[in-house]
Enzyme design. Structure first.
Site, PDB file in Angstrom:
ATOM      1  N   ASP A  28      54.356 -26.331  16.393  1.00  0.00           N
ATOM      2  CA  ASP A  28      53.397 -25.232  16.448  1.00  0.00           C
ATOM      3  C   ASP A  28      54.126 -24.023  17.024  1.00  0.00           C
ATOM      4  O   ASP A  28      55.283 -24.138  17.465  1.00  0.00           O
ATOM      5  CB  ASP A  28      52.197 -25.627  17.317  1.00  0.00           C
TER       6      ASP A  28
ATOM      7  N   HIS B 117      42.468 -29.729  19.665  1.00  0.00           N
ATOM      8  CA  HIS B 117      42.191 -29.234  18.311  1.00  0.00           C
ATOM      9  C   HIS B 117      41.961 -30.442  17.388  1.00  0.00           C
ATOM     10  O   HIS B 117      42.749 -30.712  16.479  1.00  0.00           O
ATOM     11  CB  HIS B 117      43.376 -28.402  17.818  1.00  0.00           C
TER      12      HIS B 117
ATOM     13  N   CYS C 243      50.566 -26.614  11.800  1.00  0.00           N
ATOM     14  CA  CYS C 243      49.140 -26.287  11.671  1.00  0.00           C
ATOM     15  C   CYS C 243      48.905 -24.858  11.200  1.00  0.00           C
ATOM     16  O   CYS C 243      47.780 -24.523  10.817  1.00  0.00           O
ATOM     17  CB  CYS C 243      48.406 -26.565  12.974  1.00  0.00           C
TER      18      CYS C 243
ATOM     19  N   ARG D  31      34.887 -22.186  18.449  1.00  0.00           N
ATOM     20  CA  ARG D  31      36.329 -21.978  18.605  1.00  0.00           C
ATOM     21  C   ARG D  31      36.494 -21.077  19.827  1.00  0.00           C
ATOM     22  O   ARG D  31      36.148 -19.892  19.788  1.00  0.00           O
ATOM     23  CB  ARG D  31      36.907 -21.334  17.346  1.00  0.00           C
TER      24      ARG D  31
ATOM     25  N   ARG E 105      42.131 -29.155   5.771  1.00  0.00           N
ATOM     26  CA  ARG E 105      41.122 -28.753   6.756  1.00  0.00           C
ATOM     27  C   ARG E 105      39.738 -28.703   6.098  1.00  0.00           C
ATOM     28  O   ARG E 105      38.738 -29.119   6.686  1.00  0.00           O
ATOM     29  CB  ARG E 105      41.463 -27.377   7.347  1.00  0.00           C
TER      30      ARG E 105
END
Length: 306
Positions: A219, A131, A259, A104, A287
């Site tokens: 987002d 992503h 998200c 990440r 996820r």
């Protein structure tokens, strides 16, 4: 044989991506029924975090444990990467000790350089460009609630950021139309937009973009690393707030996704996550399940080395 990496949705075929979505749903059901399934016993995932995380760390770490393996958390201050060790050198060393690496990071080039020197799978846990793991969860969530997203229309509202870029790739790979509503100068990556072709349309008016769509996603207005722009962006993006009235102009069966983390009162209204059309909590949980499917897909099972 070279390792299979997952840096972008384009690293898989549409068939593989849809199989991952279905597998995520199956693994979710196994967990719900309390069935032990440990194909990755004795396998180890290294997790390199340059950016803060809640969902990415929890989902990958818990996912590896549930599949019988283990995960090791690494931040720059914990490794020589934080002291300037070349990324390629670190990749060679880590891939001789680990079975996969999730990264990440900020610059997407860090991922591609690491992957170029790694002999084990490298997974993009988020970069400034893309992503893809989040989109796997989003596609799983839509499939659970509404069935296949193929042929549907999706609206992205807000900044043309890494999530927006990945939604463009998803439009190609999962066969849906994407409408993007953003202020001028905040469009998504031009190269990715060109590759998506007629699957993507750019709008300035969010109401025009969401008319009749089946999924709306957004987002935060200022991503990690853009904190100094937050005040200016808040004023510019104010007309792009998603609220219940905006959802009312979409299809009757529209879903709303975010998200997370969400800034209530900014990109979404204070009450939006309480709306029955909002599925952000399912999306967040997925996820875990989507990434378990990905880990199972990428990492060689323990029994195959016996």
């Amino acid at each position: 044989m070279s390792a299979r990496h997952f840096l972008s949705l384009m690293d898989c075929t549409p068939l593989e991506l849809n199989s991952l979505v279905r597998r995520g749903i199956e693994l979710k059901d196994l967990r719900k029924r309390g069935i032990l399934f440990e194909p990755l016993k004795n396998r180890v995932l290294g997790m390199i975090f340059e950016k803060a995380s809640t969902r990415t760390r929890l989902s990958f770490e818990a996912g590896m444990i549930q599949l019988g393996g283990q995960a090791i958390f690494l931040s720059p201050r914990d490794t020589q990467l934080g002291r300037g060790e070349p990324i390629g050198d670190a990749a060679i060393v880590m891939s001789r000790m680990l079975d996969a690496v999730m990264i990440r990071t900020f610059a997407h080039a860090n991922l591609t350089e690491f992957a170029a020197h790694s002999s084990v799978p490298v997974i993009n846990g988020l970069s400034d460009d893309l992503h893809p793991c989040q989109l796997l969860a989003d596609m799983q969530t839509f499939h659970e609630h509404r069935g296949s997203i193929a042929g549907k229309t999706v609206a992205w509202i807000g900044d043309g950021n890494n999530m927006c870029n990945t939604y463009m790739e998803a439009a190609v790979q999962f066969d849906f139309q994407l409408r993007i509503a953003c202020p001028e100068g905040y469009e998504p990556n031009a190269e990715l937009t060109a590759k998506a072709g007629d699957r993507v349309q750019i709008f300035r008016d969010p109401r025009e973009a969401v008319a009749g769509v089946h999924l709306i996603s957004t987002d935060v207005w200022a991503s990690m690393g853009q904190e100094d722009e937050a005040t200016a962006r808040a004023a510019l993006f104010r007309p792009y707030q998603v609220d219940r009235a905006l959802l009312d102009t979409a299809a009757d069966d529209v879903l709303f996704m975010h998200c997370l983390p969400a800034h209530r009162g900014e990109e979404i209204s204070m009450d939006l996550l309480d709306d029955p059309r909002a599925v952000a909590w399912d999306q967040s949980e997925n996820r875990l399940h989507a990434q378990k499917a990905l880990l199972e897909f990428l990492i060689e099972p323990a029994f195959s080395r016996a």
